[in-house]
Design a protein around this motif. Structure first.
Motif, PDB file in Angstrom:
ATOM      1  N   SER A 227       0.804  -1.218   0.000  1.00 12.65           N
ATOM      2  CA  SER A 227       0.000   0.000   0.000  1.00 12.65           C
ATOM      3  C   SER A 227       0.836   1.267   0.000  1.00 12.65           C
ATOM      4  CB  SER A 227      -0.935   0.011   1.213  1.00 12.65           C
ATOM      5  OG  SER A 227      -0.191  -0.024   2.419  1.00 12.65           O
ATOM      6  N   ALA A 228       2.125   1.144   0.299  1.00  9.68           N
ATOM      7  CA  ALA A 228       2.981   2.321   0.372  1.00  9.68           C
ATOM      8  C   ALA A 228       4.022   2.368  -0.738  1.00  9.68           C
ATOM      9  CB  ALA A 228       3.693   2.371   1.733  1.00  9.68           C
ATOM     10  N   ASP A 229       4.666   1.257  -1.016  1.00 11.69           N
ATOM     11  CA  ASP A 229       5.860   1.264  -1.853  1.00 11.69           C
ATOM     12  C   ASP A 229       5.669   0.682  -3.247  1.00 11.69           C
ATOM     13  OD1 ASP A 229       7.586   2.229   0.355  1.00 11.69           O
ATOM     14  OD2 ASP A 229       7.053   0.292   1.222  1.00 11.69           O
ATOM     15  N   ALA A 230       4.531   0.088  -3.518  1.00 11.50           N
ATOM     16  CA  ALA A 230       4.296  -0.537  -4.817  1.00 11.50           C
ATOM     17  C   ALA A 230       3.264   0.249  -5.610  1.00 11.50           C
ATOM     18  CB  ALA A 230       3.828  -1.985  -4.632  1.00 11.50           C
ATOM     19  N   ASP A 231       3.697   0.856  -6.709  1.00  7.85           N
ATOM     20  CA  ASP A 231       2.749   1.514  -7.598  1.00  7.85           C
ATOM     21  C   ASP A 231       2.324   0.539  -8.697  1.00  7.85           C
ATOM     22  OD1 ASP A 231       4.893   1.387  -9.366  1.00  7.85           O
ATOM     23  OD2 ASP A 231       5.334   3.535  -9.282  1.00  7.85           O
ATOM     24  N   GLU A 232       1.618   1.048  -9.700  1.00  7.89           N
ATOM     25  CA  GLU A 232       1.074   0.164 -10.739  1.00  7.89           C
ATOM     26  C   GLU A 232       2.155  -0.441 -11.629  1.00  7.89           C
ATOM     27  OE1 GLU A 232       1.526   4.234 -12.363  1.00  7.89           O
ATOM     28  OE2 GLU A 232       0.634   3.382 -10.531  1.00  7.89           O
ATOM     29  N   ARG A 233       3.395   0.027 -11.526  1.00  5.80           N
ATOM     30  CA  ARG A 233       4.480  -0.509 -12.349  1.00  5.80           C
ATOM     31  C   ARG A 233       5.438  -1.396 -11.574  1.00  5.80           C
ATOM     32  NH1 ARG A 233       8.047   3.624 -14.633  1.00  5.80           N
ATOM     33  NH2 ARG A 233       7.549   4.928 -12.825  1.00  5.80           N
ATOM     34  N   ALA A 234       5.234  -1.555 -10.275  1.00  5.68           N
ATOM     35  CA  ALA A 234       6.232  -2.187  -9.420  1.00  5.68           C
ATOM     36  C   ALA A 234       6.464  -3.651  -9.760  1.00  5.68           C
ATOM     37  CB  ALA A 234       5.822  -2.054  -7.961  1.00  5.68           C
ATOM     38  N   LEU A 235       7.728  -4.011  -9.906  1.00  9.15           N
ATOM     39  CA  LEU A 235       8.153  -5.397 -10.007  1.00  9.15           C
ATOM     40  C   LEU A 235       8.738  -5.817  -8.658  1.00  9.15           C
ATOM     41  CD1 LEU A 235      10.090  -5.244 -13.418  1.00  9.15           C
ATOM     42  CD2 LEU A 235       7.750  -6.070 -13.050  1.00  9.15           C
ATOM     43  N   PRO A 236       8.584  -7.084  -8.261  1.00 16.18           N
ATOM     44  CA  PRO A 236       9.129  -7.495  -6.960  1.00 16.18           C
ATOM     45  C   PRO A 236      10.635  -7.285  -6.857  1.00 16.18           C
ATOM     46  CG  PRO A 236       8.357  -9.399  -8.227  1.00 16.18           C
ATOM     47  CD  PRO A 236       7.860  -8.183  -8.923  1.00 16.18           C
ATOM     48  N   HIS A 237      11.345  -7.402  -7.981  1.00 18.91           N
ATOM     49  CA  HIS A 237      12.793  -7.198  -7.976  1.00 18.91           C
ATOM     50  C   HIS A 237      13.161  -5.789  -7.509  1.00 18.91           C
ATOM     51  CE1 HIS A 237      11.229  -9.664 -11.249  1.00 18.91           C
ATOM     52  NE2 HIS A 237      12.352 -10.348 -11.310  1.00 18.91           N
ATOM     53  N   GLU A 238      12.362  -4.791  -7.887  1.00 26.56           N
ATOM     54  CA  GLU A 238      12.682  -3.399  -7.605  1.00 26.56           C
ATOM     55  C   GLU A 238      12.662  -3.092  -6.113  1.00 26.56           C
ATOM     56  OE1 GLU A 238      10.925  -1.417 -11.714  1.00 26.56           O
ATOM     57  OE2 GLU A 238       9.631  -1.538  -9.941  1.00 26.56           O
ATOM     58  N   LEU A 239      11.893  -3.863  -5.340  1.00 27.07           N
ATOM     59  CA  LEU A 239      11.709  -3.622  -3.920  1.00 27.07           C
ATOM     60  C   LEU A 239      12.478  -4.604  -3.046  1.00 27.07           C
ATOM     61  CD1 LEU A 239       7.856  -3.007  -4.088  1.00 27.07           C
ATOM     62  CD2 LEU A 239       9.635  -1.265  -3.921  1.00 27.07           C
ATOM     63  N   ARG A 292      15.684  14.048  -6.594  1.00 23.99           N
ATOM     64  CA  ARG A 292      16.569  14.503  -7.656  1.00 23.99           C
ATOM     65  C   ARG A 292      18.011  14.121  -7.364  1.00 23.99           C
ATOM     66  NH1 ARG A 292      17.556  19.462  -7.428  1.00 23.99           N
ATOM     67  NH2 ARG A 292      16.259  20.227  -5.692  1.00 23.99           N
ATOM     68  N   ALA A 293      18.772  13.907  -8.445  1.00 21.27           N
ATOM     69  CA  ALA A 293      20.225  13.834  -8.396  1.00 21.27           C
ATOM     70  C   ALA A 293      20.717  15.061  -9.140  1.00 21.27           C
ATOM     71  CB  ALA A 293      20.734  12.555  -9.051  1.00 21.27           C
ATOM     72  N   GLY A 294      21.177  16.063  -8.400  1.00 27.76           N
ATOM     73  CA  GLY A 294      21.465  17.344  -9.031  1.00 27.76           C
ATOM     74  C   GLY A 294      20.177  17.985  -9.502  1.00 27.76           C
ATOM     75  N   GLU A 295      20.106  18.324 -10.781  1.00 30.20           N
ATOM     76  CA  GLU A 295      18.898  18.909 -11.348  1.00 30.20           C
ATOM     77  C   GLU A 295      18.022  17.877 -12.048  1.00 30.20           C
ATOM     78  OE1 GLU A 295      17.992  22.005 -10.759  1.00 30.20           O
ATOM     79  OE2 GLU A 295      19.809  22.120  -9.529  1.00 30.20           O
ATOM     80  N   THR A 296      18.442  16.616 -12.026  1.00 32.55           N
ATOM     81  CA  THR A 296      17.733  15.567 -12.760  1.00 32.55           C
ATOM     82  C   THR A 296      16.788  14.801 -11.848  1.00 32.55           C
ATOM     83  OG1 THR A 296      19.625  15.294 -14.241  1.00 32.55           O
ATOM     84  CG2 THR A 296      17.990  13.523 -14.211  1.00 32.55           C
ATOM     85  N   GLU A 297      15.521  14.734 -12.217  1.00 36.98           N
ATOM     86  CA  GLU A 297      14.553  13.944 -11.465  1.00 36.98           C
ATOM     87  C   GLU A 297      14.832  12.459 -11.679  1.00 36.98           C
ATOM     88  OE1 GLU A 297       9.748  13.056 -11.470  1.00 36.98           O
ATOM     89  OE2 GLU A 297      10.471  15.050 -12.079  1.00 36.98           O
ATOM     90  N   VAL A 298      14.991  11.713 -10.586  1.00 38.79           N
ATOM     91  CA  VAL A 298      15.328  10.293 -10.705  1.00 38.79           C
ATOM     92  C   VAL A 298      14.300   9.379 -10.061  1.00 38.79           C
ATOM     93  CG1 VAL A 298      17.811  10.716 -10.895  1.00 38.79           C
ATOM     94  CG2 VAL A 298      16.776  10.367  -8.626  1.00 38.79           C
ATOM     95  N   GLY A 299      13.343   9.913  -9.295  1.00 40.14           N
ATOM     96  CA  GLY A 299      12.372   9.034  -8.653  1.00 40.14           C
ATOM     97  C   GLY A 299      11.461   9.776  -7.713  1.00 40.14           C
ATOM     98  N   ALA A 300      10.885   9.028  -6.752  1.00 37.64           N
ATOM     99  CA  ALA A 300       9.921   9.620  -5.821  1.00 37.64           C
ATOM    100  C   ALA A 300       9.937   8.881  -4.494  1.00 37.64           C
ATOM    101  CB  ALA A 300       8.514   9.598  -6.417  1.00 37.64           C
ATOM    102  N   ILE A 301       9.589   9.618  -3.446  1.00 37.40           N
ATOM    103  CA  ILE A 301       9.459   9.045  -2.106  1.00 37.40           C
ATOM    104  C   ILE A 301       8.253   8.103  -2.069  1.00 37.40           C
ATOM    105  CG2 ILE A 301       8.924   9.587   0.308  1.00 37.40           C
ATOM    106  CD1 ILE A 301      11.727  10.379  -0.397  1.00 37.40           C
ATOM    107  N   THR A 302       8.408   6.965  -1.381  1.00 31.69           N
ATOM    108  CA  THR A 302       7.280   6.055  -1.178  1.00 31.69           C
ATOM    109  C   THR A 302       6.857   5.983   0.291  1.00 31.69           C
ATOM    110  OG1 THR A 302       8.765   4.131  -0.965  1.00 31.69           O
ATOM    111  CG2 THR A 302       7.900   4.640  -3.172  1.00 31.69           C
ATOM    112  N   SER A 303       7.825   5.976   1.199  1.00 35.70           N
ATOM    113  CA  SER A 303       7.535   5.923   2.636  1.00 35.70           C
ATOM    114  C   SER A 303       8.481   6.851   3.370  1.00 35.70           C
ATOM    115  CB  SER A 303       7.722   4.496   3.180  1.00 35.70           C
ATOM    116  OG  SER A 303       6.799   3.591   2.623  1.00 35.70           O
TER     117      SER A 303
END
Length: 368
Positions: A227-239, A292-303
């Protein structure tokens, strides 16, 4: 009917149950020490009964369940045909019934999907959320809670995280794993028993902790939650969920081809990172805040949580290509927050996963 916590000193509750009892940091310490239990109002109970229950669940999900021994806890995932996580369940069987402990937001969808998949098999799916509840804590803390199983076997699930289950695979390469000392169990209780637990807390006979404390301990252990860390694209490997929820050599199930392909031939497109946040301005990000890493967006907070030892911490999903050797920045509504990252899932997780174990970052003492 919602549980009434008004008699418990300091209790703050909402539609999802008990949030805290006035001191989430102290509650974390009490949970770790086994001095408190936590009513989990954001968890629900499903049951699957019938002779075919375990082999049927095995055929539908990512975990090997056909020979699951009574009283042994594990977890499993329901994946879509592309291997993405749709549902997750903690499972313990009592010899007659499989008990599925699931996140509140996932319960109705999982129950509906399982019911549709029964066909002619000897199984019955029930949502028991109206008459049963879940209480969490250390194994010793929940051991005294009454079992509700029809065979008398205690309905208690012990979290296998972060041990690598038979057939699983752990991607995290940091030692010691931050969840190595995690002692977490969940017990199924009747609503009447939950009321007795709350009444005992109101009398000062036992201590309660809220979900804020529970979640902080989870985040610190890098433990994913659907409910917190898995969005509609989440693969089990990623977590790093392959370690406890996926059996790589069991029979066929929906999404298995993708699971095997990513693990054996490719790399997960995204990866989980743990963040130690700069707490100097007392700003905590919110789930969904951009990383962000520098000025580049790389992801999002989940928890995100405030931990009693580590201070402000978070989990985030970032692109596989995101650099691992730089501090990241989280864009919050109150301005940017610096974050030191710890790699949970390495960039080369999958086909070429072969990297040395890394020491953990030093812990910070959190002020309470």
């Amino acid at each position: 009917m919602a549980t009434d916590y008004s008699g418990v000193p300091g209790a703050v509750a909402d539609e999802r149950g008990l949030r805290h009892v006035g001191g989430p940091l102290a509650e974390q310490r009490a949970l770790v020490a086994g001095r408190a239990v936590a009513p989990l109002g954001d968890r629900r109970v499903l049951t699957v009964s019938g002779e075919d229950r375990l082999s049927w669940l095995d055929s539908l999900s990512s975990q090997s369940l056909t020979h699951l021994a009574p009283g042994v806890g594990t977890e499993t995932l329901i994946l879509d045909p592309q291997g993405r996580v749709e549902h997750a369940a903690s499972i313990v069987d009592d010899g007659e019934t499989a008990w599925l402990l699931v996140d509140e937001s996932d319960a109705a969808g999982l129950a509906t999907w399982l019911t549709k998949m029964r066909f002619r098999l000897r199984v019955e799916v029930r949502d028991r959320s109206d008459d049963l509840a879940i209480v969490g804590g250390t194994a010793a803390a929940v051991a005294a809670l009454t079992a509700v199983g029809p065979t008398g076997t205690p309905v208690r699930w012990r979290d296998p995280w972060p041990d690598v289950s038979p057939g699983g695979w752990g991607y995290a390469v940091v030692e010691p794993h931050p969840g190595a000392d995690r002692d977490w169990s969940e017990a199924v209780v009747t609503l009447a028993e939950l009321d007795e637990i709350v009444a005992a807390a109101a009398r000062g006979e036992i201590a309660l902790a809220g979900r804020d404390a529970v979640d902080a301990l989870r985040v610190a252990a890098w433990r994913p939650r659907v409910s917190a860390d898995a969005d509609e694209r989440a693969l089990p490997h990623e977590l790093d969920w392959m370690r406890t929820a996926v059996h790589l050599s069991k029979g066929c199930y929906r999404g298995q081809e993708t699971v095997a392909k990513v693990h054996n031939l490719g790399h997960p497109p995204r990866r989980l990172v743990a963040l130690q946040l700069d707490g100097s301005d007392s700003v905590l990000p919110a789930p969904g805040d951009v990383v962000r890493a520098g000025e580049t967006e790389v992801g999002a907070i989940t928890s995100v949580a405030l931990h009693y030892e580590d201070g402000p911490i978070a989990l985030a999903i970032v692109k596989r290509s995101a650099p691992t050797d730089v501090d990241l920045v989280v864009d919050t509504s109150d301005g940017p927050v610096s974050a030191a990252q710890e790699v949970v899932v390495p960039r080369d997780a999958g086909a070429t996963a072969s990297v040395p174990r890394l020491p953990r970052l030093g812990r910070r003492a959190a002020s309470s």
